[in-house]
Enzyme design. Structure first.
Site, PDB file in Angstrom:
ATOM      1  N   GLU A   1      -7.485   3.175 -27.537  1.00 51.20           N
ATOM      2  CA  GLU A   1      -6.576   4.234 -26.481  1.00 51.20           C
ATOM      3  C   GLU A   1      -7.608   4.932 -25.927  1.00 51.20           C
ATOM      4  OE1 GLU A   1      -3.559   4.446 -25.522  1.00 51.20           O
ATOM      5  OE2 GLU A   1      -4.405   6.174 -24.507  1.00 51.20           O
TER       6      GLU A   1
ATOM      7  N   CYS B   1       6.522  -2.171 -19.350  1.00 53.25           N
ATOM      8  CA  CYS B   1       8.078  -1.910 -19.563  1.00 53.25           C
ATOM      9  C   CYS B   1       8.499  -1.566 -18.267  1.00 53.25           C
ATOM     10  CB  CYS B   1       8.273  -1.065 -20.795  1.00 53.25           C
ATOM     11  SG  CYS B   1       7.260   0.677 -20.631  1.00 53.25           S
TER      12      CYS B   1
ATOM     13  N   ALA C   1      -2.051   3.267 -27.946  1.00 50.11           N
ATOM     14  CA  ALA C   1      -1.438   4.523 -28.460  1.00 50.11           C
ATOM     15  C   ALA C   1       0.253   4.185 -28.110  1.00 50.11           C
ATOM     16  CB  ALA C   1      -1.925   5.779 -28.190  1.00 50.11           C
TER      17      ALA C   1
HETATM   18  N1  SAM Z   1       0.986  -0.428 -26.885  1.00 44.47           N
HETATM   19  C1  SAM Z   1       1.380   0.734 -27.298  1.00 44.47           C
HETATM   20  C2  SAM Z   1       2.451   0.565 -28.246  1.00 44.47           C
HETATM   21  O1  SAM Z   1       3.057  -0.607 -28.308  1.00 44.47           O
HETATM   22  O2  SAM Z   1       2.624   1.528 -28.841  1.00 44.47           O
HETATM   23  C3  SAM Z   1       2.083   1.481 -25.932  1.00 44.47           C
HETATM   24  C4  SAM Z   1       1.061   1.542 -24.817  1.00 44.47           C
HETATM   25  S1  SAM Z   1       1.411   2.313 -23.459  1.00 44.47           S
HETATM   26  C5  SAM Z   1       2.632   1.394 -22.710  1.00 44.47           C
HETATM   27  C6  SAM Z   1       0.252   2.371 -22.624  1.00 44.47           C
HETATM   28  C7  SAM Z   1      -1.060   2.951 -23.123  1.00 44.47           C
HETATM   29  O3  SAM Z   1      -2.035   2.817 -21.926  1.00 44.47           O
HETATM   30  C8  SAM Z   1      -0.779   4.490 -23.237  1.00 44.47           C
HETATM   31  O4  SAM Z   1      -1.343   4.906 -24.558  1.00 44.47           O
HETATM   32  C9  SAM Z   1      -1.843   5.226 -22.263  1.00 44.47           C
HETATM   33  O5  SAM Z   1      -2.378   6.439 -22.792  1.00 44.47           O
HETATM   34  C10 SAM Z   1      -2.810   4.085 -21.902  1.00 44.47           C
HETATM   35  N2  SAM Z   1      -3.571   4.292 -20.603  1.00 44.47           N
HETATM   36  C11 SAM Z   1      -3.260   5.003 -19.556  1.00 44.47           C
HETATM   37  N3  SAM Z   1      -4.202   5.010 -18.675  1.00 44.47           N
HETATM   38  C12 SAM Z   1      -4.857   3.953 -18.978  1.00 44.47           C
HETATM   39  C13 SAM Z   1      -6.098   3.204 -18.376  1.00 44.47           C
HETATM   40  N4  SAM Z   1      -6.477   3.676 -17.032  1.00 44.47           N
HETATM   41  N5  SAM Z   1      -6.950   2.359 -19.092  1.00 44.47           N
HETATM   42  C14 SAM Z   1      -6.339   1.902 -20.332  1.00 44.47           C
HETATM   43  N6  SAM Z   1      -5.233   2.334 -21.093  1.00 44.47           N
HETATM   44  C15 SAM Z   1      -4.496   3.346 -20.299  1.00 44.47           C
END
Ligand code: SAM
Length: 459
Positions: A142, A239, A120
């Site tokens: 997600e 990032c 997400a």
């Molecule tokens: N890939 C996405 C994009 O390009 O639009 C952005 C991803 S963002 C950097 C990281 C994502 O990892 C978030 O949507 C967040 O909700 C999720 N996240 C948070 N904690 C997590 C966990 N413990 N395991 C897996 N995903 C997690």
């Protein structure tokens, strides 16, 4: 913009770091705006023409992307009907480098199973859908339930049928041994790379959070590792500028698993820095004073570990009946290559070659969306879903009504309005040849079927 002093001091020995340039670029207030167009929709050129003709924007290609463009200023995306129709995605330019990382390490002409573990709101997933073959399957996952909605919305707008949206913890994938050819882990991170775009995020930054993020990143990688095939490719990105979340994670990977770090070809004029770690892994750093984009880090690995492959045991199938499939087929360009599955009363089209895998994943994971949702079967007809209107599989001779910009915005605000039409029934609301969604023609007025939760609230 006041950057955390402990971040600056921690970066002093980092590959390519220049303190003065780093501070200047953050103080400059410059905003880089970029979009990535949707090559799966046949009318991208319309969307691009409109940008080109717009007096305040000019297009320049993002050098490492086949469909990314910089805009000279930020228009109101909310008030652009093309944005809502999924003809482009607003994506930060550095992130678009995922395309290079994959093209250089995996054979994308092959039929692949790809898992985007942290998906997400869908930036990487829509990019993946644009570059994998139409025979391939993307699982876009997600973990956070409230973020699945926005992911689903963006996937629906992108319009292709070779996708599943899931809402699972990475550890749920560990039982799917050796199922995926490609894993993309765009990990949750401390976010320093986006400080220029989102200065508010500076307040959230702390050294403790960097440590927490690093541990979480290791956990996600360890949980997802077993579902990657032997010789499969893993792309890891953040990032964050912090080495704890970047190079040190690569070294941890090398220590923990049998992996080969993959070296990517970088054109000098791109301004991307290559870092080789002490264990011989390669990482790529995007500094905003060297590239036209935000802070980003990416690395590619190949799995060099024998991995069993899970046996797909399907307990019960959820296929539509022959009659339901015939009703659905009337709304599609072609049923070649498609199979129809049913979840409750909803019928969805999925690629036929993935039928078995999709049935299995529906049993093993929390699948929130599959393929293209077509609608509900009622009295031998289909009550069409919005997803069908904005998909790439809808029949081309559907009834259409052309809207001007004001009518299109009225439509996207979910207002009912008058139009003069002799015809009655389901029609596509069109803006410059691009379908926006469904309306029902009722003589001189319409019923607006745009999804309520997606409507434009801005006046
Ligand atoms: N890939 C996405 C994009 O390009 O639009 C952005 C991803 S963002 C950097 C990281 C994502 O990892 C978030 O949507 C967040 O909700 C999720 N996240 C948070 N904690 C997590 C966990 N413990 N395991 C897996 N995903 C997690």
């Amino acid at each position: 913009m006041s950057l955390p002093p402990s971040l600056i001091s921690s970066l002093n020995n980092t590959n390519g770091f220049n303190k003065e340039a780093f501070e200047t670029v953050h103080a400059s207030g410059e905003q880089v705006v970029s979009i990535r167009v949707n090559p799966l929709k046949p009318y991208i050129s319309t969307s691009l023409d409109v940008w080109q003709e717009h007096p305040s924007t000019s297009l320049r290609a993002v050098p490492w992307s086949s469909s990314g463009y910089y805009l000279s200023e930020r228009p109101s995306f909310t008030l652009d009907p093309f944005f809502h129709a999924g003809t482009y995605y607003v994506q930060e330019a550095s992130s678009m480098f995922l395309e290079q990382a994959l093209k250089q390490t995996a054979d994308l002409s092959k039929t692949l199973m790809v898992l985007d573990v942290c998906a997400a709101p869908g930036g990487k997933s829509t990019l993946l859908q644009s570059i994998i073959s139409k025979e391939s399957l993307l699982v876009s996952n997600e973990v956070i339930q409230t973020r699945v909605q926005i992911l689903k919305e963006n996937i629906i707008k992108w319009g292709s049928s070779n996708v599943l949206v899931t809402n699972n913890d990475p550890r749920d994938f560990s039982k799917l041994e050796g199922l995926f050819d490609v894993l993309v882990i765009d990990a949750p991170c401390s976010g320093s790379g986006l400080f220029r775009k989102d200065p508010e995020a500076i307040k959230e930054w702390s050294e403790e959070n960097v440590q927490l993020c690093s541990q979480r990143q290791q956990r996600i990688l360890a949980d997802a590792w077993s579902c990657l095939k032997e010789d499969g490719v893993l792309i890891y990105s953040t990032c964050s500028y912090s080495t704890e979340e970047d190079e040190e994670i690569l070294d941890w990977m090398k220590e923990k698993f049998k992996v080969e770090g993959l070296r990517l070809k970088i054109e000098q004029e791109w301004g991307i820095d290559e870092a080789q770690t002490s264990t011989g892994m390669y990482g790529y750093r995007f500094w905003p004073y060297k590239v036209k984009g935000e802070g980003f880090f990416i690395a590619a690995f190949r799995k060099k570990e024998e991995t069993d492959i899970v046996r797909l045991k399907i307990k019960h199938t959820q296929l539509a009946t022959k009659q339901e499939a015939t009703v659905a087929a009337n709304w599609l360009q072609s049923i070649d290559g498609l199979s129809f599955i049913k979840q409750g009363q909803h019928i969805a089209a999925v690629p036929i070659q993935w039928n078995e895998t999709i049935q299995y994943l529906m049993q093993e994971l929390k699948v929130r969306y599959a393929g293209v949702e077509l609608g509900t079967i009622a009295k031998n007809d289909l009550l069409p879903e919005h997803a069908l209107a904005v998909s790439t599989i809808l029949k081309t001779d559907a009834l259409k009504v052309d809207l001007d910009l004001n009518q299109a915005l009225d439509y996207l605000r979910k207002n009912d309005f008058n139009i003069s039409s002799e015809q009655k029934g389901w029609a596509l609301a069109m803006y410059n040849n691009v379908p926006l969604g469904w309306m029902k023609l009722l003589g001189n007025r319409i019923n607006n079927y745009y999804p309520k939760e997606w409507r434009i609230l801005m006046r």
